[in-house]
Motif scaffolding. Structure first.
Motif, PDB file in Angstrom:
ATOM      1  N   LEU A  21      36.442  45.068  41.333  1.00  0.00           N
ATOM      2  CA  LEU A  21      37.212  44.115  40.539  1.00  0.00           C
ATOM      3  C   LEU A  21      38.362  44.831  39.828  1.00  0.00           C
ATOM      4  O   LEU A  21      39.490  44.328  39.788  1.00  0.00           O
ATOM      5  CB  LEU A  21      36.316  43.409  39.517  1.00  0.00           C
ATOM      6  N   LEU A  25      42.302  44.042  40.282  1.00  0.00           N
ATOM      7  CA  LEU A  25      43.160  43.722  39.139  1.00  0.00           C
ATOM      8  C   LEU A  25      44.353  44.671  39.047  1.00  0.00           C
ATOM      9  O   LEU A  25      45.461  44.251  38.682  1.00  0.00           O
ATOM     10  CB  LEU A  25      42.361  43.743  37.842  1.00  0.00           C
ATOM     11  N   CYS A  26      44.162  45.940  39.384  1.00  0.00           N
ATOM     12  CA  CYS A  26      45.277  46.900  39.401  1.00  0.00           C
ATOM     13  C   CYS A  26      46.325  46.489  40.429  1.00  0.00           C
ATOM     14  O   CYS A  26      47.528  46.527  40.153  1.00  0.00           O
ATOM     15  CB  CYS A  26      44.777  48.304  39.721  1.00  0.00           C
ATOM     16  N   GLY A  29      48.009  43.182  39.206  1.00  0.00           N
ATOM     17  CA  GLY A  29      48.864  43.460  38.055  1.00  0.00           C
ATOM     18  C   GLY A  29      50.117  44.219  38.433  1.00  0.00           C
ATOM     19  O   GLY A  29      51.221  43.876  37.998  1.00  0.00           O
TER      20      GLY A  29
END
Length: 154
Positions: A21, A25-26, A29
């Motif tokens: 996760l 998300l990295c 983003g």
């Protein structure tokens, strides 16, 4: 993110759901930031970067980051660092923001030097280099403190 993926394949470490996760998300983003970032203006010398870095807003940000890091290092780390990994993550993150800024300046200096305009003659280049080295050492120290086996996410 890259370290987590390399550790999975090279060191045969199991990438947990939270790790996956985090990697996702990295990626999301970073993609959002790049897609919505304003265009960059061309910089012709390290002196120009220095002028940007000495503007009041950036100096306020730098002072705030240093103050936050000092509170985390001098107050929170001795009291809570052994039991709460977020203290070490906070230190690395706050100092990391300053590392990124100084590395960006060094990267521009190297690029301009390779294009034929020597940037090593400016004292500002060496200040950015010293800031980068100092920040990297601090980050590595607290990254190692927080990377022990005492913090295991279930």
């Amino acid at each position: 993110m890259g370290s987590a993926i390399l550790a999975h394949f090279l060191l045969k470490e199991k990438l947990q759901k939270m790790g996956m996760l985090g990697c996702l998300l990295c990626i999301v983003g970073s993609t959002v930031i790049v897609l919505h970032a304003p265009g960059e203006r061309s910089i012709s010398s390290v002196e120009e970067i220095w002028k940007l870095a000495t503007q009041p807003a950036f100096l306020f940000y730098t002072a705030s980051a240093v103050a936050t890091a000092l509170v985390l290092i001098l107050y929170c780390a001795p009291r809570y660092g052994q039991t709460n990994i977020l203290v070490y993550i906070g230190i690395c993150s706050v100092i990391g923001s300053l590392t990124v800024m100084s590395i960006k300046a060094i990267g521009i200096a190297i690029k301009l030097t390779l294009e034929g305009t020597n940037q090593a003659k400016y004292f500002q280049t060496w200040i950015f280099a010293m800031v980068a080295v100092t920040c990297i050492i601090i980050q590595l120290n607290y990254l190692n403190m927080g990377g022990g086996d005492k913090f295991v996410m279930q």
